[in-house]
Design a protein around this motif. Structure first.
Motif, PDB file in Angstrom:
ATOM      1  N   GLU A  48       0.842  -1.306  -0.031  1.00 52.40           N
ATOM      2  CA  GLU A  48      -0.085  -0.096  -0.316  1.00 52.40           C
ATOM      3  C   GLU A  48       1.009   1.302  -0.008  1.00 52.40           C
ATOM      4  N   ASN A  49       1.471   1.230   1.002  1.00 52.94           N
ATOM      5  CA  ASN A  49       2.924   2.466   0.708  1.00 52.94           C
ATOM      6  C   ASN A  49       3.663   2.689  -0.968  1.00 52.94           C
ATOM      7  N   ALA A  50       3.774   1.323  -1.157  1.00 56.10           N
ATOM      8  CA  ALA A  50       4.611   1.568  -1.927  1.00 56.10           C
ATOM      9  C   ALA A  50       3.412   2.074  -3.994  1.00 56.10           C
ATOM     10  N   VAL A  51       2.849   1.482  -3.954  1.00 61.24           N
ATOM     11  CA  VAL A  51       1.727   2.323  -4.321  1.00 61.24           C
ATOM     12  C   VAL A  51       1.496   3.834  -4.322  1.00 61.24           C
ATOM     13  N   LYS A  52       1.706   3.697  -2.861  1.00 57.83           N
ATOM     14  CA  LYS A  52       0.565   5.495  -2.383  1.00 57.83           C
ATOM     15  C   LYS A  52       2.234   6.473  -2.762  1.00 57.83           C
ATOM     16  N   TYR A  53       3.345   6.352  -1.977  1.00 59.49           N
ATOM     17  CA  TYR A  53       4.573   7.023  -2.295  1.00 59.49           C
ATOM     18  C   TYR A  53       5.123   7.258  -3.685  1.00 59.49           C
ATOM     19  N   HIS A  54       4.635   5.939  -4.506  1.00 60.61           N
ATOM     20  CA  HIS A  54       5.051   6.251  -6.300  1.00 60.61           C
ATOM     21  C   HIS A  54       3.863   6.966  -6.460  1.00 60.61           C
ATOM     22  N   ASN A  55       3.267   6.790  -6.747  1.00 55.63           N
ATOM     23  CA  ASN A  55       2.218   8.575  -7.248  1.00 55.63           C
ATOM     24  C   ASN A  55       2.329   9.674  -6.312  1.00 55.63           C
ATOM     25  N   GLU A  56       2.635  10.025  -5.352  1.00 50.74           N
ATOM     26  CA  GLU A  56       3.053  10.745  -4.588  1.00 50.74           C
ATOM     27  C   GLU A  56       4.483  11.440  -5.374  1.00 50.74           C
ATOM     28  N   CYS A  57       4.967  10.499  -5.896  1.00 55.19           N
ATOM     29  CA  CYS A  57       6.908  10.806  -6.438  1.00 55.19           C
ATOM     30  C   CYS A  57       7.522  11.312  -5.417  1.00 55.19           C
ATOM     31  N   LYS A  58       7.386   9.826  -4.657  1.00 59.32           N
ATOM     32  CA  LYS A  58       8.340  10.109  -3.631  1.00 59.32           C
ATOM     33  C   LYS A  58       8.601   8.640  -3.629  1.00 59.32           C
ATOM     34  N   GLU A  59       9.963   8.729  -2.733  1.00 57.58           N
ATOM     35  CA  GLU A  59      11.039   7.616  -2.619  1.00 57.58           C
ATOM     36  C   GLU A  59      10.319   6.427  -1.425  1.00 57.58           C
ATOM     37  N   TYR A  60      10.287   5.360  -1.515  1.00 61.26           N
ATOM     38  CA  TYR A  60      10.206   4.794  -0.750  1.00 61.26           C
ATOM     39  C   TYR A  60      10.635   3.205  -0.636  1.00 61.26           C
ATOM     40  N   LYS A  65      11.874  -9.211   5.052  1.00 57.15           N
ATOM     41  CA  LYS A  65      12.330 -10.854   5.651  1.00 57.15           C
ATOM     42  C   LYS A  65      11.803 -11.204   5.848  1.00 57.15           C
ATOM     43  N   THR A  66      12.002 -12.624   5.397  1.00 53.86           N
ATOM     44  CA  THR A  66      11.154 -13.809   5.596  1.00 53.86           C
ATOM     45  C   THR A  66      11.048 -14.420   6.666  1.00 53.86           C
ATOM     46  N   SER A  67       9.925 -14.448   7.691  1.00 55.55           N
ATOM     47  CA  SER A  67       9.625 -14.248   8.560  1.00 55.55           C
ATOM     48  C   SER A  67      10.272 -15.138   9.673  1.00 55.55           C
ATOM     49  N   ASP A  68      11.321 -16.540   9.005  1.00 53.31           N
ATOM     50  CA  ASP A  68      12.394 -17.069   9.302  1.00 53.31           C
ATOM     51  C   ASP A  68      13.787 -16.003   9.544  1.00 53.31           C
ATOM     52  N   LYS A  69      13.741 -14.991   8.957  1.00 49.63           N
ATOM     53  CA  LYS A  69      14.910 -14.036   8.997  1.00 49.63           C
ATOM     54  C   LYS A  69      15.542 -14.881   8.081  1.00 49.63           C
ATOM     55  N   LYS A  70      15.696 -15.961   6.978  1.00 52.66           N
ATOM     56  CA  LYS A  70      16.849 -16.355   6.364  1.00 52.66           C
ATOM     57  C   LYS A  70      17.146 -15.316   4.762  1.00 52.66           C
ATOM     58  N   LEU A  71      15.917 -15.013   4.315  1.00 51.66           N
ATOM     59  CA  LEU A  71      16.733 -14.374   3.243  1.00 51.66           C
ATOM     60  C   LEU A  71      16.007 -12.921   3.407  1.00 51.66           C
ATOM     61  N   VAL A  72      16.410 -11.659   2.762  1.00 54.67           N
ATOM     62  CA  VAL A  72      16.300 -10.354   2.939  1.00 54.67           C
ATOM     63  C   VAL A  72      16.649  -9.850   1.540  1.00 54.67           C
ATOM     64  N   LYS A  73      15.456  -9.399   1.803  1.00 56.48           N
ATOM     65  CA  LYS A  73      16.046  -8.278   0.310  1.00 56.48           C
ATOM     66  C   LYS A  73      15.471  -6.498   0.658  1.00 56.48           C
ATOM     67  N   LYS A  74      16.158  -5.945   0.130  1.00 51.73           N
ATOM     68  CA  LYS A  74      14.916  -4.647  -0.241  1.00 51.73           C
ATOM     69  C   LYS A  74      14.395  -3.622  -1.377  1.00 51.73           C
ATOM     70  N   TYR A  75      13.621  -3.269  -1.575  1.00 49.48           N
ATOM     71  CA  TYR A  75      12.510  -3.370  -2.488  1.00 49.48           C
ATOM     72  C   TYR A  75      12.450  -1.856  -2.748  1.00 49.48           C
ATOM     73  N   SER A  76      12.465  -0.968  -3.424  1.00 51.02           N
ATOM     74  CA  SER A  76      11.868   0.723  -3.914  1.00 51.02           C
ATOM     75  C   SER A  76      10.683   0.617  -4.079  1.00 51.02           C
ATOM     76  N   ALA A  77      10.009   0.785  -4.222  1.00 53.66           N
ATOM     77  CA  ALA A  77       8.384   1.460  -4.062  1.00 53.66           C
ATOM     78  C   ALA A  77       8.317   0.634  -6.217  1.00 53.66           C
ATOM     79  N   LYS A  78       9.005   1.122  -6.686  1.00 53.48           N
ATOM     80  CA  LYS A  78       9.171   0.825  -8.092  1.00 53.48           C
ATOM     81  C   LYS A  78       9.044  -0.496  -8.255  1.00 53.48           C
ATOM     82  N   GLU A  79       9.763  -1.239  -7.771  1.00 53.56           N
ATOM     83  CA  GLU A  79      10.136  -2.562  -8.067  1.00 53.56           C
ATOM     84  C   GLU A  79       9.582  -3.525  -7.132  1.00 53.56           C
ATOM     85  N   ILE A  80       8.253  -2.949  -6.124  1.00 53.49           N
ATOM     86  CA  ILE A  80       7.022  -3.165  -5.495  1.00 53.49           C
ATOM     87  C   ILE A  80       6.133  -3.961  -6.590  1.00 53.49           C
ATOM     88  N   ILE A  81       5.829  -2.314  -7.048  1.00 52.26           N
ATOM     89  CA  ILE A  81       5.007  -2.611  -7.953  1.00 52.26           C
ATOM     90  C   ILE A  81       4.900  -3.307  -9.704  1.00 52.26           C
TER      91      ILE A  81
END
Length: 195
Positions: A48-60, A65-81
């Motif tokens: 929801e925040n990715a869509v909101k901030y992307h539409n407002e032309c703001k960085e997000y 992190k997976t619930s077991d914390k074994k995998l981690v990845k940083k996504y930008s709003a654009k990547e999520i969408i």
């Protein structure tokens, strides 16, 4: 031993999950999702925040992190969408299950986990809302039932069950007791995880 659900209503600890009943599976599913409520709410808000901030032309950015914390990845709003839209588009256009499985096999595992939790966010967000609705309507002496239908992306061939307001409050209270005793069950992997 018992715990207090509200005022003068207590619950025996051995009541949930109810073994050898139609609700055994859905009790366990509800408990698992309630145990991970904050994690899942943050996850749902990330889209929801990715869509909101992307539409407002703001960085997000969202660090998933997976619930077991074994995998981690940083996504930008654009990547999520883009991730959500690309998978949805392919699955919508291609009805052949073999093509879909081949497509899903080629997606990064952490992206696939993120996708399926976002795709099924209505299930767990509505489940969390049902707790508040149960409390409100139960104390107003109004009937309330909630149908728990496990998402097929996580639970293959599990049928749903209908819960009363009191049952929802009891399952939630039981879950809070488990959390307070540091008993937390991992969230399920989507059924396509080991393709």
């Amino acid at each position: 031993m018992s715990i207090i659900v509200f005022d003068n209503h207590s619950l025996e600890l051995n009541k949930y999950p109810r073994f050898y009943t139609d609700k055994e599976n859905t009790d366990k599913i509800m408990i698992t999702f309630f145990m991970n409520e904050e994690y899942l709410k943050n996850l749902s808000n990330s889209y929801e925040n990715a869509v909101k901030y992307h539409n407002e032309c703001k960085e997000y950015f969202y660090v998933f992190k997976t619930s077991d914390k074994k995998l981690v990845k940083k996504y930008s709003a654009k990547e999520i969408i883009q991730l959500i839209n690309a998978i949805n588009e392919f699955l919508r256009i291609n009805n052949d299950i073999k093509q879909q499985i081949l497509f899903l096999k080629n997606i990064n595992k952490i992206d696939l986990i993120y996708y399926f939790y976002i795709k099924n966010s209505n299930f767990y967000m509505n489940l969390f809302k049902s707790v508040e609705q149960s409390k409100l309507l139960y104390f107003q002496s109004r009937d309330f039932t909630y149908n728990v239908n496990p998402p097929i992306d996580f639970y293959n061939n599990k049928k749903g069950s209908v819960y009363s307001a009191l049952e929802i409050m009891e399952v939630y209270a039981y879950t809070q007791y488990l959390i307070s005793n540091k008993i937390i069950k991992e969230l399920p992997q989507h059924i396509y995880f080991n393709l």
